[in-house]
Design a protein around this motif. Sequence first.
Motif, PDB file in Angstrom:
ATOM      1  N   ASP A  31       0.842  -1.199   0.008  1.00 35.79           N
ATOM      2  CA  ASP A  31      -0.108  -0.065   0.053  1.00 35.79           C
ATOM      3  C   ASP A  31       0.944   1.212   0.071  1.00 35.79           C
ATOM      4  OD1 ASP A  31      -2.189  -1.326   0.000  1.00 35.79           O
ATOM      5  OD2 ASP A  31      -2.529  -1.209   2.312  1.00 35.79           O
ATOM      6  N   ALA A  32       2.073   1.190   0.595  1.00 33.56           N
ATOM      7  CA  ALA A  32       2.862   2.325   0.755  1.00 33.56           C
ATOM      8  C   ALA A  32       3.507   2.509  -0.397  1.00 33.56           C
ATOM      9  CB  ALA A  32       3.946   2.142   2.092  1.00 33.56           C
ATOM     10  N   ALA A  33       3.987   1.309  -1.100  1.00 34.77           N
ATOM     11  CA  ALA A  33       4.618   1.610  -2.497  1.00 34.77           C
ATOM     12  C   ALA A  33       3.544   2.147  -3.650  1.00 34.77           C
ATOM     13  CB  ALA A  33       5.121   0.267  -2.911  1.00 34.77           C
ATOM     14  N   ILE A  34       2.403   1.746  -3.537  1.00 36.89           N
ATOM     15  CA  ILE A  34       1.542   2.343  -4.501  1.00 36.89           C
ATOM     16  C   ILE A  34       1.112   3.583  -4.225  1.00 36.89           C
ATOM     17  CG2 ILE A  34      -1.125   2.034  -4.969  1.00 36.89           C
ATOM     18  CD1 ILE A  34      -1.026  -0.772  -4.683  1.00 36.89           C
ATOM     19  N   ASP A  35       0.936   4.134  -3.273  1.00 36.21           N
ATOM     20  CA  ASP A  35       0.790   5.550  -2.764  1.00 36.21           C
ATOM     21  C   ASP A  35       2.120   6.431  -3.249  1.00 36.21           C
ATOM     22  OD1 ASP A  35      -0.598   7.800  -1.424  1.00 36.21           O
ATOM     23  OD2 ASP A  35       1.334   7.807  -0.157  1.00 36.21           O
ATOM     24  N   THR A  47      13.475   1.712  -1.843  1.00 30.88           N
ATOM     25  CA  THR A  47      13.343   0.802  -0.628  1.00 30.88           C
ATOM     26  C   THR A  47      13.286   1.600   0.912  1.00 30.88           C
ATOM     27  OG1 THR A  47      15.682   0.395  -0.392  1.00 30.88           O
ATOM     28  CG2 THR A  47      14.217  -1.246  -1.577  1.00 30.88           C
ATOM     29  N   ARG A  48      13.922   2.562   0.544  1.00 32.29           N
ATOM     30  CA  ARG A  48      14.108   3.421   1.772  1.00 32.29           C
ATOM     31  C   ARG A  48      12.723   4.588   1.970  1.00 32.29           C
ATOM     32  NH1 ARG A  48      17.283   4.956   5.694  1.00 32.29           N
ATOM     33  NH2 ARG A  48      18.821   3.952   4.606  1.00 32.29           N
ATOM     34  N   ALA A  49      12.030   4.808   1.137  1.00 31.31           N
ATOM     35  CA  ALA A  49      10.855   5.545   0.988  1.00 31.31           C
ATOM     36  C   ALA A  49       9.731   4.822   1.234  1.00 31.31           C
ATOM     37  CB  ALA A  49      10.747   6.346  -0.527  1.00 31.31           C
ATOM     38  N   VAL A  50       9.935   3.692   0.742  1.00 22.72           N
ATOM     39  CA  VAL A  50       8.904   2.506   1.025  1.00 22.72           C
ATOM     40  C   VAL A  50       8.805   2.047   2.455  1.00 22.72           C
ATOM     41  CG1 VAL A  50       7.766   0.444   0.376  1.00 22.72           C
ATOM     42  CG2 VAL A  50       8.466   1.809  -1.341  1.00 22.72           C
ATOM     43  N   ALA A  51      10.134   1.724   3.051  1.00 26.14           N
ATOM     44  CA  ALA A  51      10.354   1.601   4.371  1.00 26.14           C
ATOM     45  C   ALA A  51       9.762   2.773   5.220  1.00 26.14           C
ATOM     46  CB  ALA A  51      11.585   1.226   4.659  1.00 26.14           C
ATOM     47  N   ASP A  52      10.086   3.930   5.060  1.00 27.92           N
ATOM     48  CA  ASP A  52       9.887   5.039   5.898  1.00 27.92           C
ATOM     49  C   ASP A  52       8.234   5.282   5.777  1.00 27.92           C
ATOM     50  OD1 ASP A  52      12.334   5.453   6.382  1.00 27.92           O
ATOM     51  OD2 ASP A  52      12.653   7.170   5.102  1.00 27.92           O
ATOM     52  N   PRO A  58      14.499  -0.166   6.219  1.00 27.23           N
ATOM     53  CA  PRO A  58      14.969  -0.942   4.727  1.00 27.23           C
ATOM     54  C   PRO A  58      15.149  -2.384   4.757  1.00 27.23           C
ATOM     55  CG  PRO A  58      15.677   1.348   5.160  1.00 27.23           C
ATOM     56  CD  PRO A  58      15.350   0.805   6.505  1.00 27.23           C
ATOM     57  N   PRO A  59      15.895  -3.118   5.593  1.00 27.37           N
ATOM     58  CA  PRO A  59      16.248  -4.346   5.573  1.00 27.37           C
ATOM     59  C   PRO A  59      14.728  -5.254   5.540  1.00 27.37           C
ATOM     60  CG  PRO A  59      17.755  -3.509   7.129  1.00 27.37           C
ATOM     61  CD  PRO A  59      16.635  -2.343   6.983  1.00 27.37           C
ATOM     62  N   ALA A  60      14.029  -4.830   6.269  1.00 22.80           N
ATOM     63  CA  ALA A  60      12.335  -5.430   6.264  1.00 22.80           C
ATOM     64  C   ALA A  60      11.869  -5.572   4.842  1.00 22.80           C
ATOM     65  CB  ALA A  60      11.363  -4.769   7.351  1.00 22.80           C
ATOM     66  N   ILE A  61      12.076  -4.556   4.047  1.00 19.24           N
ATOM     67  CA  ILE A  61      11.769  -4.759   2.543  1.00 19.24           C
ATOM     68  C   ILE A  61      12.262  -5.901   2.035  1.00 19.24           C
ATOM     69  CG2 ILE A  61      11.446  -3.600   0.432  1.00 19.24           C
ATOM     70  CD1 ILE A  61       9.730  -2.147   2.509  1.00 19.24           C
ATOM     71  N   TYR A  62      13.725  -6.229   2.208  1.00 16.88           N
ATOM     72  CA  TYR A  62      14.493  -7.240   1.539  1.00 16.88           C
ATOM     73  C   TYR A  62      13.917  -8.532   2.084  1.00 16.88           C
ATOM     74  CZ  TYR A  62      17.341  -3.650  -0.640  1.00 16.88           C
ATOM     75  OH  TYR A  62      17.607  -2.454  -1.312  1.00 16.88           O
ATOM     76  N   ARG A  63      13.851  -8.593   3.299  1.00 15.51           N
ATOM     77  CA  ARG A  63      13.152  -9.894   3.961  1.00 15.51           C
ATOM     78  C   ARG A  63      11.941 -10.384   3.420  1.00 15.51           C
ATOM     79  NH1 ARG A  63      15.025  -7.412   8.949  1.00 15.51           N
ATOM     80  NH2 ARG A  63      12.974  -7.239   9.479  1.00 15.51           N
ATOM     81  N   LEU A  64      11.015  -9.190   3.287  1.00 17.36           N
ATOM     82  CA  LEU A  64       9.756  -9.726   2.727  1.00 17.36           C
ATOM     83  C   LEU A  64       9.542  -9.817   1.338  1.00 17.36           C
ATOM     84  CD1 LEU A  64       7.910  -6.756   4.820  1.00 17.36           C
ATOM     85  CD2 LEU A  64       7.297  -9.176   5.157  1.00 17.36           C
TER      86      LEU A  64
END
Length: 247
Positions: A31-35, A47-52, A58-64
Motif C-alpha cells: 500500500d505504501a509503495a502504491i501511494d 526501498t528507503r522511501a517505502v520503508a519509511d 529498509p532491511p525489512a523490505i528485503y526480508r519480505l
Amino acid sequence: MPTPPRGRDATAAKPDTAPPGREQTRQRVVDAAIDLLTRGGRDAVTTRAVADAAGLQPPAIYRLFGDKEGLLDAVAEHGFTAFLATKHIDPDPQDPIEDLRAGWDVAVEFGLANPALFTLMYAEPARSDSPAFRTGMEILMGRVGRLAAGGWLRLDEELAAQTIHATARGAVLTWLSLPEDRRDPALFTTLRESMVTAVTQQEPAVRDAGPAGAARALRAVLPEETLLSSGERHLLREWLNRLATES
C-alpha cells in the motif's frame, strides 16, 4: 466509451480485515509503495522511501520481498488482482459483441483510473507470470470462446484474445504518453471499433448454437475446400452429417 479521469490514481478498495502477521506487514508495504508510485511515479518507489512510509526499517523490505524488483512484482500483482475484481463475467450474454465492447471498456477505464499502477503492470513482459494476470487472460479466453461458439469470431481464438488485449493496453499507454492538449477521447472509440471489426463477423457464421449448427455451416462450404484431399473431405462429411443431425 470510457471517460478519461483527471488527478491521481484511483485507490483500490481495501479489504475489511487485514491478514495477520507477515501478510499484514506485506500488504502495508505494498500500500505504501502504491501511494508513492501514484504520487511520484516509479522513481519515487525506493526501498528507503517505502520503508519509511510503511514504518519499517529498509532491511525489512528485503526480508519480505527479496529486493526492489520483488516489491514491484508484488505491487503489480496487487494491481492485477484489483483489475480482476472489476471484471464482469456473463456466461451467456444476450449480445456477445456488446459484451466484448463492455469488457474492453472496463480494461481501459481501469487503466485511466490507475495510470501509474497500470503502467507498472504492463511495462515489462515478465509481469505476465502474475497468477492474477493469467486468471484475467482466462476470463478473456472464455469471452472469446463464447464468440467462437456463436459463430461471431473472424480470427483464431488465440490471435483474437491477443488483439483484444493489445488494443486495450495500447490505447491506455498511448493516451498516457501524450501531452494533455493532444489527448482526444475519440482514440478509445476508434481503437475499440477497429478491434471489433478485426476480431468479429458482422453476422454470425453459425445461426444455430451448438455442434449441430456449426456442423451444418461447415458442411455447406465443404465443397469449396481445396486444402483437403477427396478422401479427407468424404470422411469429414460423414462426421459432419452425424453432428448436423444430432438432436
